[in-house]
Design an enzyme around this catalytic site. Structure first.
Site, PDB file in Angstrom:
ATOM      1  N   ARG A 140     -12.585 -18.688  92.653  1.00 62.28           N
ATOM      2  CA  ARG A 140     -12.297 -19.993  93.250  1.00 62.28           C
ATOM      3  C   ARG A 140     -13.193 -20.352  94.423  1.00 62.28           C
ATOM      4  NH1 ARG A 140      -7.699 -17.464  92.059  1.00 62.28           N
ATOM      5  NH2 ARG A 140      -6.335 -18.434  90.531  1.00 62.28           N
ATOM      6  N   GLN A 146      -6.237  -7.256  94.257  1.00 63.69           N
ATOM      7  CA  GLN A 146      -6.139  -8.143  93.091  1.00 63.69           C
ATOM      8  C   GLN A 146      -7.357  -7.943  92.194  1.00 63.69           C
ATOM      9  OE1 GLN A 146      -4.597 -12.264  94.487  1.00 63.69           O
ATOM     10  NE2 GLN A 146      -5.528 -11.336  96.274  1.00 63.69           N
ATOM     11  N   HIS A 190      -3.591  -6.220  89.442  1.00 62.65           N
ATOM     12  CA  HIS A 190      -3.987  -6.981  88.250  1.00 62.65           C
ATOM     13  C   HIS A 190      -4.700  -6.112  87.215  1.00 62.65           C
ATOM     14  CE1 HIS A 190      -3.735 -10.957  90.744  1.00 62.65           C
ATOM     15  NE2 HIS A 190      -2.569 -10.556  90.302  1.00 62.65           N
TER      16      HIS A 190
END
Ligand code: NAD
Ligand code: ZN
Length: 271
Positions: free
Chosen positions: A48, A115, A135
């Protein structure tokens, strides 16, 4: 990149690092939450950030969504092709990862919740017992049908040999990397450890994460509710900046060695 600001020379950055050292020096144990931003300097793009994989190509999000992956063989073929070419398998830990390892070796790390799926924290020498890869990991394959697992390299060898979407060698089912895709649940035991990390440690350090992926990002409000200091190190603003104890805006690779150096009074890369 040359057009990026040089945070190491920025007085606000240096003052924030000093403030964070002062805060962290008062606690016995620190939990760390890391996201993709700690690995960008190892050559792995985030999702992102301005150069993120999804920012540049929103379609890429599909490959990380279990429903599309299971229902569309073309999505799987592309996913395997991308795995074969992925920079994740050749990347090396950077000074940000090494600084957290130094914190661990000094006995200051409570738990490291990452993550990231790149395995770089363990590769840099942080005790795997204290790392929660919430994750999952790209370094293993798993079968969605029988739950079989094995080293990712086994699957990549088959793809390189011409199998575009290799079926599970045990049951013929669909194989994927051992990562948690959108639409899949987190491992309950890992989530519990992440919560405990926020509850039991003296402070929380969040590094290189947009703090927008839940439930993991929830570690931050949990720590704040309990009155724990929260330090955020990130290149861009996060939703928790206003509530955080200290925000270090800048590069994790520059901030973490300074921070750990200040805390431990001398920092060395662990080999
Ligand atoms: P994200 O992409 O949402 O956010 C990363 C954040 O890091 C951004 O806010 C960006 O500004 C910041 N950042 C980028 N480079 C930085 C640097 N050098 N120093 C400091 N900050 C920097 O990442 P996320 O919050 O971790 O969530 C994305 C999800 O994508 C995760 O769940 C993860 O599983 C997965 N992912 C993993 C990897 C990896 O394993 N390396 C890479 C991409 C995405
Ligand atoms: Zn199987």
């Amino acid at each position: 990149m040359s057009d990026e600001p040089d945070f190491s020379q920025n007085s606000q950055f240096l003052a924030a690092v000093d403030e964070a050292i002062g805060v962290l020096a008062t606690v016995d144990s620190i939990s760390v939450l890391t996201g993709a931003g700690i690995s960008t300097d190892s050559g792995i793009p985030d999702f992102r950030g301005p150069n993120g994989v999804w920012t540049r190509n929103p379609e890429a999000e599909k490959r990380s969504t279990i429903q599309f992956y299971l229902s569309d063989p073309d999505v799987r073929k592309l996913a395997w092709q991308i795995r074969v070419e992925s920079e994740m398998f050749s990347a090396a830990p950077n000074d940000g990862h090494h600084a957290i390892t130094a914190l661990d070796k000094a006995g200051k790390l409570h738990t490291l919740v990452t993550q990231n799926i790149d395995g770089l924290h363990v590769q840099s020498g942080t005790d795997p017992e204290r790392v929660v890869e919430i994750h999952g990991t790209v370094h293993k394959w798993e079968c969605v049908d029988c739950g079989g697992r094995g080293p990712m390299e086994e699957a990549l060898v088959r793809v390189r040999a011409g199998e575009e979407d290799p079926p599970c060698a045990i049951c013929g089912g669909i194989m994927k990397s051992a990562t948690i895709m959108f639409g899949q649940s987190l491992v309950a035991a890992d989530l519990f450890r992440a919560e405990q990390a926020a509850v039991q440690s003296g402070a929380l350090l969040a590094v290189g994460t947009s703090l927008s992926v839940y439930p993991v990002a929830g570690m931050v409000p949990l720590a704040l509710e309990l009155g724990r200091p929260v330090i955020i190190v990130n290149a861009e603003p996060t939703p928790f900046d206003a509530a955080a104890t200290v925000v270090i805006r800048g590069s994790a690779t520059e901030a973490l060695p300074r921070l750990v150096n200040g805390l431990l009074g001398g920092w060395q890369k662990a080999d």
